[in-house]
Design a protein around this motif. Structure first.
Motif, PDB file in Angstrom:
ATOM      1  N   PRO A   1      48.733  -2.405  55.893  1.00  0.00           N
ATOM      2  CA  PRO A   1      47.640  -3.215  55.901  1.00  0.00           C
ATOM      3  C   PRO A   1      46.765  -2.704  54.976  1.00  0.00           C
ATOM      4  O   PRO A   1      46.646  -1.428  54.991  1.00  0.00           O
ATOM      5  CB  PRO A   1      47.123  -3.514  57.067  1.00  0.00           C
ATOM      6  CG  PRO A   1      48.251  -3.342  58.263  1.00  0.00           C
ATOM      7  CD  PRO A   1      49.041  -2.148  57.335  1.00  0.00           C
ATOM      8  N   THR A   2      45.774  -3.450  54.443  1.00  0.00           N
ATOM      9  CA  THR A   2      44.666  -2.858  53.481  1.00  0.00           C
ATOM     10  C   THR A   2      43.820  -2.058  54.344  1.00  0.00           C
ATOM     11  O   THR A   2      43.396  -0.863  53.847  1.00  0.00           O
ATOM     12  CB  THR A   2      43.900  -4.029  52.833  1.00  0.00           C
ATOM     13  OG1 THR A   2      44.781  -4.917  52.127  1.00  0.00           O
ATOM     14  CG2 THR A   2      43.017  -3.522  51.884  1.00  0.00           C
ATOM     15  N   TYR A   3      43.253  -2.485  55.396  1.00  0.00           N
ATOM     16  CA  TYR A   3      42.413  -1.502  56.104  1.00  0.00           C
ATOM     17  C   TYR A   3      42.955  -0.207  56.743  1.00  0.00           C
ATOM     18  O   TYR A   3      42.410   0.741  56.536  1.00  0.00           O
ATOM     19  CB  TYR A   3      42.091  -2.400  57.428  1.00  0.00           C
ATOM     20  CG  TYR A   3      43.063  -2.452  58.629  1.00  0.00           C
ATOM     21  CD1 TYR A   3      43.096  -1.860  59.772  1.00  0.00           C
ATOM     22  CD2 TYR A   3      43.748  -3.658  58.672  1.00  0.00           C
ATOM     23  CE1 TYR A   3      43.910  -1.625  60.610  1.00  0.00           C
ATOM     24  CE2 TYR A   3      44.914  -3.881  59.481  1.00  0.00           C
ATOM     25  CZ  TYR A   3      44.792  -2.989  60.749  1.00  0.00           C
ATOM     26  OH  TYR A   3      45.824  -3.129  61.461  1.00  0.00           O
ATOM     27  N   LEU A   4      44.264  -0.289  56.966  1.00  0.00           N
ATOM     28  CA  LEU A   4      44.837   0.927  57.170  1.00  0.00           C
ATOM     29  C   LEU A   4      44.805   1.984  56.100  1.00  0.00           C
ATOM     30  O   LEU A   4      44.445   3.243  56.114  1.00  0.00           O
ATOM     31  CB  LEU A   4      46.291   0.829  57.679  1.00  0.00           C
ATOM     32  CG  LEU A   4      46.244   0.439  59.064  1.00  0.00           C
ATOM     33  CD1 LEU A   4      47.667   0.389  59.558  1.00  0.00           C
ATOM     34  CD2 LEU A   4      45.680   1.246  60.264  1.00  0.00           C
ATOM     35  N   LYS A   5      45.076   1.153  54.774  1.00  0.00           N
ATOM     36  CA  LYS A   5      44.945   2.149  53.522  1.00  0.00           C
ATOM     37  C   LYS A   5      43.544   2.704  53.477  1.00  0.00           C
ATOM     38  O   LYS A   5      43.525   3.918  52.858  1.00  0.00           O
ATOM     39  CB  LYS A   5      45.430   1.465  52.332  1.00  0.00           C
ATOM     40  CG  LYS A   5      46.882   1.180  52.404  1.00  0.00           C
ATOM     41  CD  LYS A   5      47.194   0.098  51.295  1.00  0.00           C
ATOM     42  CE  LYS A   5      48.468  -0.361  51.034  1.00  0.00           C
ATOM     43  NZ  LYS A   5      49.308  -1.102  49.714  1.00  0.00           N
ATOM     44  N   CYS A   6      42.563   1.804  53.720  1.00  0.00           N
ATOM     45  CA  CYS A   6      41.226   2.229  53.418  1.00  0.00           C
ATOM     46  C   CYS A   6      40.844   3.377  54.398  1.00  0.00           C
ATOM     47  O   CYS A   6      40.059   4.636  53.844  1.00  0.00           O
ATOM     48  CB  CYS A   6      40.144   1.168  53.598  1.00  0.00           C
ATOM     49  SG  CYS A   6      40.293   0.013  52.448  1.00  0.00           S
ATOM     50  N   ILE A   7      41.474   3.350  55.501  1.00  0.00           N
ATOM     51  CA  ILE A   7      41.062   4.499  56.554  1.00  0.00           C
ATOM     52  C   ILE A   7      41.737   5.715  56.189  1.00  0.00           C
ATOM     53  O   ILE A   7      41.197   6.857  56.476  1.00  0.00           O
ATOM     54  CB  ILE A   7      41.569   3.769  57.904  1.00  0.00           C
ATOM     55  CG1 ILE A   7      40.799   2.753  58.561  1.00  0.00           C
ATOM     56  CG2 ILE A   7      41.492   5.216  58.994  1.00  0.00           C
ATOM     57  CD1 ILE A   7      41.115   2.061  59.887  1.00  0.00           C
ATOM     58  N   ALA A   8      42.925   5.510  55.657  1.00  0.00           N
ATOM     59  CA  ALA A   8      43.750   6.871  55.071  1.00  0.00           C
ATOM     60  C   ALA A   8      42.896   7.454  53.847  1.00  0.00           C
ATOM     61  O   ALA A   8      42.795   8.521  53.859  1.00  0.00           O
ATOM     62  CB  ALA A   8      45.076   6.474  54.806  1.00  0.00           C
TER      63      ALA A   8
END
Length: 378
Positions: free
Chosen positions: A6-13
């Motif tokens: 998901p997009t939010y996991l990519k941003c967190i990573a």
């Protein structure tokens, strides 16, 4: 199989990766800072080393000769600044007396105009300016500490430069291991662009420093400021720290002039000289010499300056502009990161590129129309 997140996991990573990168850069500062300086100087000295190698000089001797030239120039500059600083410290007592007289004048002015009673001169001088001997002692200790650290870096940086230049073919083959054969030409083009940007920035910066030092020194000599050449050269060297360096370089001679003469007008004239030279440097000298090859917008440059200072201190502030210029070249070469390259680019440079593309397209259409007209006539 490719795992879709998901997009939010990519941003967190991405954020976690940036935090780890900053932590890594701070943890290994003692190694990474000399490596960064060595890489920049290696790119600057590469053309000289290659020219000497074309004259049938062995690579090791060509690199050693290049290093000797740079070290000799830096040694002369350090010797000149050190001699001027030693001469400047001999006038601390006289400067202290002038500060005392200046404080008396300020107290009399405040009492006559605003009825503010003067406080004890001794307490005021101690509170406002501190004890001159303590200031000189702390300055000397800080200078010795900084010099010790700088000497440690100066001993390891030439070794790193020599290794970068001597093993450059090996490093090139190392980079080839990460890409396929059909992409190696693009990778070498990107490396060539980085080399061009760094060489343009560093060589242009050195020319700018020489010109600015001459202008600063001439202006201060006209005003009759003592140690005019020292302050002029010192302020021009500080221009390697964008935006902030010129402010520090102007404040020091202004405060010295105010303390030495006790005349506020003389100090303001000194500030005026540096402001005028800064205007010439920012609007004419640097754009003409460096050109648009280091096309970073001021907002991105300021952010890089602050981040560099927070991570690596003064060394990070010096390295911020060339490193972010290298990152822009990488962003422009890698399609998924092109938006970041666009974000870092200078707006004026983008407008000139767009106008250049429009002119090329207009020329093509005009040539095509001419050809069609000639065919109709035939």
């Amino acid at each position: 199989m490719e795992i879709k997140l998901p997009t939010y996991l990519k941003c967190i990573a991405i954020l976690m990766g940036l935090l780890l990168l900053i932590y890594f850069m701070q943890l290994f500062k003692a190694v990474l800072v000399p490596l960064a300086f060595a890489m920049l100087f290696a790119l600057l000295l590469l053309p000289l080393s290659q020219n000497l190698e074309r004259l049938k000089l062995p690579r090791a001797l060509a690199i050693m000769f290049s290093l000797i030239v740079v070290i000799s120039i830096l040694g002369l500059v350090i010797w000149f600044l050190s001699a001027q600083i030693m001469s400047l410290t001999s006038e601390l007592d006289k400067i202290g007396q002038n500060i005392d007289e200046l404080v008396i004048k300020v107290q009399d002015f405040l009492y006559q105009k605003f009825s503010i009673p003067p406080s004890s001169r001794t307490d005021l001088i101690r509170d406002s300016f501190g004890n001159l001997r303590e200031i000189a002692s702390s300055l000397l200790q800080g200078t010795i500490s900084t010099t010790t650290g700088a000497l440690a870096m100066l001993t390891i940086i030439p070794i790193f430069i020599f290794c970068f230049l001597y093993y450059r073919d090996h490093l090139q083959q190392f980079m080839f291991k990460f890409v396929s054969k059909d992409r190696r030409s693009g990778m070498m083009q990107t490396v060539s662009n980085i080399q061009t940007v760094v060489q343009s920035y560093l060589s242009g910066l050195m020319i700018v420093i020489v010109i600015v030092s001459l202008l600063n020194s001439m202006g201060l000599l006209i005003l009759g400021v003592k140690y005019a050449i020292f302050f002029g050269v010192f302020a021009s060297i500080l221009t390697i720290i964008p935006y902030i360096g010129i402010l520090i370089g102007a404040m020091l001679p202004a405060l010295f002039t105010l303390a030495a003469t006790g005349n506020l007008v003389d100090a303001l004239l000194v500030v005026g000289v540096f402001s005028f030279v800064q205007f010439l440097e920012g609007n004419f000298i640097t754009p003409f010499i460096v050109g648009s090859k280091v096309s970073i917008n001021p907002f991105a440059a300021i952010i890089a300056l602050l981040l560099g200072g927070e991570i690596w201190g003064a060394a990070g502030m010096i390295l911020s502009i060339p490193l972010i210029a290298m990152l822009k070249v990488l962003f422009d070469a890698y399609e998924p990161l092109e938006p970041f390259g666009y974000l870092l680019a200078d707006i004026d440079d983008l407008k000139s590129q767009k106008s250049g593309r429009f002119n090329k397209m207009f020329d093509k259409l005009r040539n095509r129309a001419k050809k069609q007209g000639q065919e109709i006539q035939e």
